[in-house]
Motif scaffolding. Structure first.
Motif, PDB file in Angstrom:
ATOM      1  N   ALA A 428       4.547  21.120 -47.436  1.00  0.00           N
ATOM      2  CA  ALA A 428       5.575  21.895 -48.005  1.00  0.00           C
ATOM      3  C   ALA A 428       4.772  23.239 -48.046  1.00  0.00           C
ATOM      4  O   ALA A 428       5.853  24.410 -47.520  1.00  0.00           O
ATOM      5  N   ALA A 429       3.509  23.439 -47.360  1.00  0.00           N
ATOM      6  CA  ALA A 429       2.839  24.666 -47.170  1.00  0.00           C
ATOM      7  C   ALA A 429       3.465  25.150 -45.351  1.00  0.00           C
ATOM      8  O   ALA A 429       3.655  26.521 -45.591  1.00  0.00           O
ATOM      9  N   ALA A 430       3.645  24.654 -44.412  1.00  0.00           N
ATOM     10  CA  ALA A 430       4.267  24.526 -43.195  1.00  0.00           C
ATOM     11  C   ALA A 430       5.479  25.176 -43.276  1.00  0.00           C
ATOM     12  O   ALA A 430       6.443  26.085 -42.531  1.00  0.00           O
ATOM     13  N   ALA A 469       2.109  26.099 -33.415  1.00  0.00           N
ATOM     14  CA  ALA A 469       0.856  25.661 -33.748  1.00  0.00           C
ATOM     15  C   ALA A 469       0.551  26.879 -34.720  1.00  0.00           C
ATOM     16  O   ALA A 469      -0.510  26.514 -36.104  1.00  0.00           O
ATOM     17  N   ASP A 470       0.678  28.746 -34.452  1.00  0.00           N
ATOM     18  CA  ASP A 470      -0.053  29.584 -34.928  1.00  0.00           C
ATOM     19  C   ASP A 470       0.676  28.919 -36.378  1.00  0.00           C
ATOM     20  O   ASP A 470      -0.121  29.571 -37.094  1.00  0.00           O
ATOM     21  N   ARG A 471       1.659  28.677 -36.511  1.00  0.00           N
ATOM     22  CA  ARG A 471       2.204  29.320 -38.433  1.00  0.00           C
ATOM     23  C   ARG A 471       1.473  27.709 -38.932  1.00  0.00           C
ATOM     24  O   ARG A 471       1.857  27.817 -39.620  1.00  0.00           O
ATOM     25  N   LEU A 472       1.674  26.420 -38.054  1.00  0.00           N
ATOM     26  CA  LEU A 472       0.930  25.056 -39.706  1.00  0.00           C
ATOM     27  C   LEU A 472      -0.658  25.875 -39.180  1.00  0.00           C
ATOM     28  O   LEU A 472      -1.172  25.783 -40.259  1.00  0.00           O
ATOM     29  N   GLY A 473      -0.846  26.747 -38.106  1.00  0.00           N
ATOM     30  CA  GLY A 473      -2.731  27.179 -38.497  1.00  0.00           C
ATOM     31  C   GLY A 473      -2.666  28.072 -39.690  1.00  0.00           C
ATOM     32  O   GLY A 473      -4.240  27.823 -40.796  1.00  0.00           O
ATOM     33  N   ARG A 474      -1.436  28.772 -39.886  1.00  0.00           N
ATOM     34  CA  ARG A 474      -1.894  29.732 -41.319  1.00  0.00           C
ATOM     35  C   ARG A 474      -1.498  28.840 -42.371  1.00  0.00           C
ATOM     36  O   ARG A 474      -2.693  29.355 -43.555  1.00  0.00           O
ATOM     37  N   ARG A 477      -4.580  27.167 -43.291  1.00  0.00           N
ATOM     38  CA  ARG A 477      -6.278  27.353 -43.813  1.00  0.00           C
ATOM     39  C   ARG A 477      -5.737  28.046 -45.125  1.00  0.00           C
ATOM     40  O   ARG A 477      -6.371  28.260 -46.071  1.00  0.00           O
ATOM     41  N   ARG A 478      -4.365  28.621 -45.290  1.00  0.00           N
ATOM     42  CA  ARG A 478      -3.603  29.114 -46.629  1.00  0.00           C
ATOM     43  C   ARG A 478      -3.992  27.945 -47.797  1.00  0.00           C
ATOM     44  O   ARG A 478      -4.755  27.570 -48.630  1.00  0.00           O
ATOM     45  N   LEU A 479      -3.270  26.960 -47.325  1.00  0.00           N
ATOM     46  CA  LEU A 479      -4.016  25.411 -48.197  1.00  0.00           C
ATOM     47  C   LEU A 479      -5.544  25.633 -48.290  1.00  0.00           C
ATOM     48  O   LEU A 479      -5.555  25.292 -49.756  1.00  0.00           O
ATOM     49  N   ARG A 480      -5.972  25.252 -48.040  1.00  0.00           N
ATOM     50  CA  ARG A 480      -7.723  25.591 -47.685  1.00  0.00           C
ATOM     51  C   ARG A 480      -8.219  26.650 -48.866  1.00  0.00           C
ATOM     52  O   ARG A 480      -9.389  26.404 -49.699  1.00  0.00           O
TER      53      ARG A 480
END
Lengths: 496, 496
Positions: A428-430, A469-474, A477-480
């Motif tokens: 969902a976050a991705a 991968a950049d978007r998934l990383g964001r 990080r947002r989830l954490r």
């Protein structure tokens, strides 16, 4: 048929000017109009109802007769008085409640996929991106196939076009699995093959064993045939044979479905010794094995032999597909089965759609016979390996919190998300960051949370993998840094 | 799990030199080897078994231990002792008993069709013969479709290729049924459409109503979803509405399937008033109607409007197909459904085969857009009418004992066989004379004999129709002069 309860609440009032039978008739009419009495419901017999209400039987008879005259009730000899509804009710009833009628289907559906927006990078699908497909060669094969009028004029036999079965038998035998044309059934992709197997071999009360996690289209097809599905745990090498033995004893399955080579969604490859052990166990219990070999041509290095090749006892039905290694557009798969199983499988296939189109079968037969198949596969493996490396480098940089094994082939990378997060939350976050991934929950035959996501590096353009991968990383990080999201991306019924 | 009965018959003999535990072990081993104790079966607990046999518990424990050491038994905590079989049994077990595994499938199968020999004239199939198919136009469409690499490179969406849905919506709307592209789902022929509907709307315990007789692929698909199928009697104008009303009350069906225009197998056409009555009844009971309109373009004269066109309440899902009026080779059908039902139907379609090939869809879209469709249909109707007249003349001459109504269109003639004969008997006798016809038994949703046969004048060459009638006449004369045949033509599992 349920007894009507509401009209029994009727309390007659002899003090009113309205006769008792009309009071009762009005009460019943209101109950019908308001839906408390439904069409098809049965009312008490006149005798019983009169006794319950403390009225004379003629009063109840008169009330029923009035409603019969209005078309609201109808008497059936031996079945009593049934609610039929009135013209006003007909106008109210209107449309059919479609979503409720389909409740059974949606209950067994996998979790909805992420809602896609244009601009999203698709890592959630399992399709090959168009540039991985040998489009020019297939278009040439299609032009040749189109020039034979039989391919647009006559239905292919249910078992499949003889030319395609011959070409596949040659191709499989050249790769070391001896298969004759009459041991092959052509299906509308591997997904239809799963439904063929389910219809031929499973029914209510039967159990099918699958890997957990596994391709959701498999357990969906098995459940649609009425079977129960039991997941067998996996380790790094695929299905755990001790757990398999336990399950064979415990649930007496009618079949075992597994993907020993480049399993979906995990990408794992089962070693030779374990393959032998699985075969021995299933032979002892005389349990048919459905071996999906749809990723069999996509191993980057050396590959153990298929179960079908190792099978001494005629236990294994192998599934193949053109979708994962040639083109998803053809919608062609096949089952290579022991000869004694063929007539059953063909009958099940015929009941699903009579036969597969002649034209697409002729295209694949032409492509296989034209000799470029092995060259194409070598090129495809190289392309996928390059994409894997691109994605792995980008994930190491942008998503250091993901943990994963290096895929040994195929289109998928299976990654563990950080502790405390679920696959669906990451999905969902991705989606909010513009990259679609698939939460592991979709692949669990039982309900539950998953700590994994599946990333497919075959479906986007290669040039998008770093950005994905950049978007998934964001998203990670947002989830954490935020309280957990609801996990609901607002998605509709979806597939893949 | 069933309790083992056989080993409880063991009678220990203390007079023998062999210790009691060995006697018991041998008895169990033999029971396993001979199949009286099956793999997976549970044995009594040591305590219970000792009590039943009048032996000490240590004797039973020792016998069990010996068989465990030999791999014949295995103990599971909390589940007791389970038969695992031995190496010798493994070798004996060998292949999987495929036919037994498929017993459920074959139980629901329609009667096997006649065995065909080369030289037989096929009146049993429902396919168009190749010369009735607009092969040149379709080959041209196929060549154009093949030149677009997307058609061989990318999977079509599950709902169907947008270009085909647009072309069909235009075509249907021009013919008076307003349908939007997003109200259409493309299926792999009408047969897959039936399976889509079954998966979306039916499940165990549900009931589907059908005409009796009707297309066996329909009741087969509904039963495969776990539903029960109830046949509603017909008269010369199709389904009897009084019997329908009775069935709606009695069995509360989840759907009604019917072919109001040129019903299969009877060829009957339902009149306008009866269509309105069927719609009113189903609206009152809020019962979805599946209207097969696959022969809708094949009426020789004037045709009443379809149920879909008359439907004021959004009850009707209409099935169409290219197989009966354009080409059976494309394997394309469609469902035109109320918008609220679409997402359910698309999900069911995806679970069956993900999607339909892009290439064949593009061929049909091109054919429909190229403008020759109505001209082709007019020519096809003319050809079919000519074939009907040929067959009717030949039957009058060679088969005067058959009774039938003149078909008003379509490919089928439904004939009553002489009293005392069954459809299956005529089918078997005709096969011996070199003409394949279909006994009416195949089309009965309930078991039973039929006094009819279905003849399809679309599938052979037109020049063979007189010879076919001659052969059928010989078969009928032979049956009337001989004692009844067994009715078994020795056919294998067959379809159509």
């Amino acid at each position: 048929m349920p007894k009507a309860e509401t009209p029994l609440d009727f309390h007659p009032d002899p003090a009113l000017a309205e006769p008792l039978y009309q009071q009762l008739g009005n009460a019943l009419r209101n109950a019908i109009r308001q839906g408390r009495l439904r069409v098809g419901e049965r009312l008490p017999s006149e005798r019983d109802y009169a006794a319950q209400l403390g009225l004379s039987r003629t009063t109840v008879t008169a009330a029923y007769q009035e409603l019969k005259d209005q078309g609201l009730l109808r008497g059936y000899v031996g079945r009593g008085v049934i609610v039929m509804a009135s013209d006003t009710d007909q106008a109210q009833a209107g449309a059919v409640p479609w979503p409720q009628l389909g409740a059974r289907l949606t209950r067994h559906a996998p979790p909805a996929g992420p809602r896609r927006a244009s601009g999203d990078i698709p890592l959630s699908d399992g399709w090959l991106s168009p540039e991985l497909v040998p489009r020019a060669a297939l278009a040439a094969s299609a032009a040749r196939a189109a020039s034979a009028v039989a391919n647009v004029g006559s239905a292919a036999p249910p078992q499949g076009l003889p030319a395609l079965r011959a070409a596949l038998a040659t191709s499989l035998t050249e790769q070391g699995t001896r298969v004759a044309p009459d041991e092959l059934l052509i299906t509308g992709g591997a997904q239809q093959g799963l439904n063929v197997l389910a219809r031929a071999l499973l029914g209510p009360g039967d159990v099918a064993l699958v890997e957990s996690p596994c391709w959701h289209g498999a357990f969906r097809a098995f459940r649609a045939a009425g079977a129960d599905v039991v997941g067998v745990p996996m380790d790094h090498e695929g299905m755990d044979p001790d757990a398999l033995e336990d399950a064979l004893v415990r649930v007496r399955p009618k079949l075992l479905y597994l993907i020993p080579t480049l399993q979906c969604p995990t990408g794992r490859v089962m070693g030779l010794e374990r393959r032998r052990r699985v075969l021995q166990l299933c032979e002892r219990f005389r349990t048919p094995i459905v071996e999906s070999h749809v990723y069999g041509d996509l191993v980057f290095g050396a590959s153990p032999p298929s179960l079908k090749k190792l099978d001494p006892a005629g236990l294994v039905i192998q599934q193949g597909s053109a979708s994962k290694s040639i083109s998803p557009a053809l919608r062609l798969g096949w089952l290579a089965a022991p000869r004694e199983a063929l007539s059953l499988l063909v009958a099940a296939k015929a009941s699903l759609d009579l036969s597969t189109p002649a034209l697409t079968q002729a295209v694949l037969a032409d492509f296989l016979a034209s000799g470029g198949h092995q060259r194409h596969l070598a090129r495809l493996r190289g392309e996928l390996e390059g994409r894997r490396d691109l994605l792995v480098r980008a994930l190491s940089r942008h998503c250091p919190s993901l943990r994963f094994a290096l895929p040994a082939g195929g289109p998928y990378l299976w990654a563990a998300v950080p502790a405390g997060l679920s696959g669906q939350e990451v999905e969902a976050a991705a989606a909010l960051e513009g990259v679609s991934v698939r939460g592991g929950e979709a692949f669990l035959p039982e309900q539950g949370a998953s700590g994994h996501i599946r990333l497919c590096y075959a479906s986007p353009d290669a040039g998008q993998l770093a950005e994905a991968a950049d978007r998934l990383g964001r998203a990670l990080r947002r989830l954490r840094s935020q309280p957990p999201a609801s996990g609901d991306a607002g998605a509709a019924l979806a597939w893949v």
